[in-house]
Write a protein that holds these residues in place. Sequence first.
Motif, short mmCIF file in Angstrom:
data_model
loop_
_atom_site.label_atom_id
_atom_site.label_comp_id
_atom_site.label_asym_id
_atom_site.label_seq_id
_atom_site.Cartn_x
_atom_site.Cartn_y
_atom_site.Cartn_z
N PRO A 1 0.89 -1.20 0.10
CA PRO A 1 0.05 -0.11 -0.04
C PRO A 1 0.75 1.18 0.05
N PRO A 2 0.45 2.19 -0.20
CA PRO A 2 0.81 3.72 -0.37
C PRO A 2 1.62 3.93 1.35
N TYR A 3 2.78 4.03 1.47
CA TYR A 3 3.29 4.04 2.80
C TYR A 3 4.15 5.54 3.21
N PHE B 1 -3.26 2.69 5.68
CA PHE B 1 -3.48 1.46 4.87
C PHE B 1 -3.37 0.25 5.58
N TYR B 2 -2.34 0.04 6.16
CA TYR B 2 -1.97 -1.09 7.05
C TYR B 2 -3.02 -1.34 8.02
N ARG B 3 -3.40 -0.19 8.61
CA ARG B 3 -4.32 -0.33 9.78
C ARG B 3 -5.74 -0.89 9.20
N LYS B 4 -5.93 -0.32 7.93
CA LYS B 4 -7.35 -0.64 7.42
C LYS B 4 -7.41 -1.97 7.04
N ILE B 5 -6.51 -2.38 6.20
CA ILE B 5 -6.18 -3.70 5.74
C ILE B 5 -6.24 -4.81 7.04
N ILE B 6 -5.31 -4.53 7.99
CA ILE B 6 -5.38 -5.59 9.16
C ILE B 6 -6.73 -5.69 10.01
N GLU B 7 -7.35 -4.49 9.96
CA GLU B 7 -8.53 -4.55 10.59
C GLU B 7 -9.80 -5.59 9.62
N ASP B 8 -9.55 -5.30 8.36
CA ASP B 8 -10.79 -5.75 7.49
C ASP B 8 -10.14 -7.18 6.83
N ALA B 9 -8.76 -7.66 6.87
CA ALA B 9 -8.44 -8.97 6.28
C ALA B 9 -9.06 -10.16 7.11
N PRO B 10 -9.34 -9.89 8.43
CA PRO B 10 -9.96 -11.14 8.99
C PRO B 10 -11.33 -11.66 8.52
N LYS C 1 10.50 1.79 5.16
CA LYS C 1 11.76 1.75 6.07
C LYS C 1 11.40 2.17 7.59
N GLY C 2 11.69 1.14 8.56
CA GLY C 2 11.20 1.66 9.89
C GLY C 2 9.86 1.33 10.24
N MET C 3 9.36 0.73 9.33
CA MET C 3 7.63 0.37 9.67
C MET C 3 7.34 -0.89 10.03
N ALA C 4 8.28 -1.99 10.02
CA ALA C 4 8.14 -3.35 10.25
C ALA C 4 7.69 -3.61 11.58
N ASN C 5 8.16 -3.17 12.29
CA ASN C 5 7.85 -3.20 13.97
C ASN C 5 6.61 -3.11 14.38
N GLU C 6 6.16 -1.67 13.69
CA GLU C 6 4.75 -1.09 14.07
C GLU C 6 3.61 -1.85 13.44
N VAL C 7 3.90 -2.48 12.22
CA VAL C 7 3.06 -3.18 11.42
C VAL C 7 2.99 -4.56 12.25
N VAL C 8 3.94 -5.09 12.57
CA VAL C 8 3.92 -6.60 13.43
C VAL C 8 2.89 -6.10 14.61
N ARG C 9 3.27 -4.95 15.43
CA ARG C 9 2.41 -4.97 16.50
C ARG C 9 0.81 -4.88 16.29
N LEU C 10 0.58 -3.95 15.06
CA LEU C 10 -0.70 -3.92 14.72
C LEU C 10 -1.42 -5.26 14.41
N MET C 11 -0.63 -6.22 13.75
CA MET C 11 -1.00 -7.43 13.39
C MET C 11 -1.21 -8.47 14.36
N ARG C 12 -0.68 -8.27 15.76
CA ARG C 12 -0.64 -9.27 16.89
C ARG C 12 -1.99 -9.74 17.21
N LYS C 13 -2.91 -8.81 17.21
CA LYS C 13 -4.32 -9.01 17.66
C LYS C 13 -4.88 -10.32 17.01
#
Length: 278
Positions: free
Chosen positions: A182-184, A215-224, A239-251
């Motif tokens: 997605p656009p980042y 867009f990561y937030r939205k996709i992570i929320e809707d993908a389930p 660059k520098g976003m990976a850890n935050e995206v992992v954190r968002l995915m954990r739920k």
Amino acid sequence: MNARKKVEEIEKIFQRSNVEIADAEWIVCEITGYSKMCLSERQLTEAQIKKIDKVVKKRLKHIPIAQIFKKRNFYGLDLYINKNVLIPRFETEGLCELIAKELPADILGQLHGLDVGCGSGAICIVLSKLFGYKMTAVDISNKALKVAKKNAKKYNVDINYLRSNMLSEVKNYEFDFVVSNPPYILSSELKNLDKEVVGFEPKLALDGGGDGLQFYRKIIEDAPYVLKNDGYLFFEVGKGMANEVVRLMRKDFYAIKINKDLQGVDRYVFGKLKERKI
Ligand code: GLN
């Protein structure tokens, strides 16, 4: 005029104007059909020189070379490109490769994937053409979908294209995997990008909102709601976003991993869905 000499002449002009020097060779080869290897032995005709000079002029205005020639090679495929789509990046080839490596090979051909924000169709076309997955692809831009459809036709792949704001139009589907680049770019950073990017590529394909993560937030929320149990979600990240995206995915996801690109940057984040939501 000798073709190699012409390349050197263009390189000097490009250097003075802060344009990618490597493009000089590309321009001469593209227009003449000569290979890089034999430029020194070749002469240019008047007509070829005229054409080359015309392209050089455009390049000096910082128009990206992929837009000038209306094509970009991606994973060995020559994709049609115009100003309505993001020019596929080299890193994104690694995303396609990662998917083919992670998904079970024995059921290849039966897996159904979703490409969110398909742009030129780079990801979905490679996944369909080279790896055999069944693909659905969505984009909010009709102009981008037109480009993606043209590319699918060129490579004779049958992709289910839908106009959709993120996952809004695919709620009744059950995918084995979802992939997105997605656009980042942070909205505040857009102005700092190269002229080639900020001046010519669609803002819609670049702008990831205030923190680049919208867009990561939205996709992570809707993908389930669109993935099967244990289905995969694959992302390319800035660059520098990976850890935050992992954190968002954990739920809702497990077995989450970060992979590096060839530059050693944490570039891909992926994981599996705990349980489909309805
Ligand atoms: N999926 C397309 C690509 O990776 C477009 C991505 C985008 O527009 N952000 O090239």
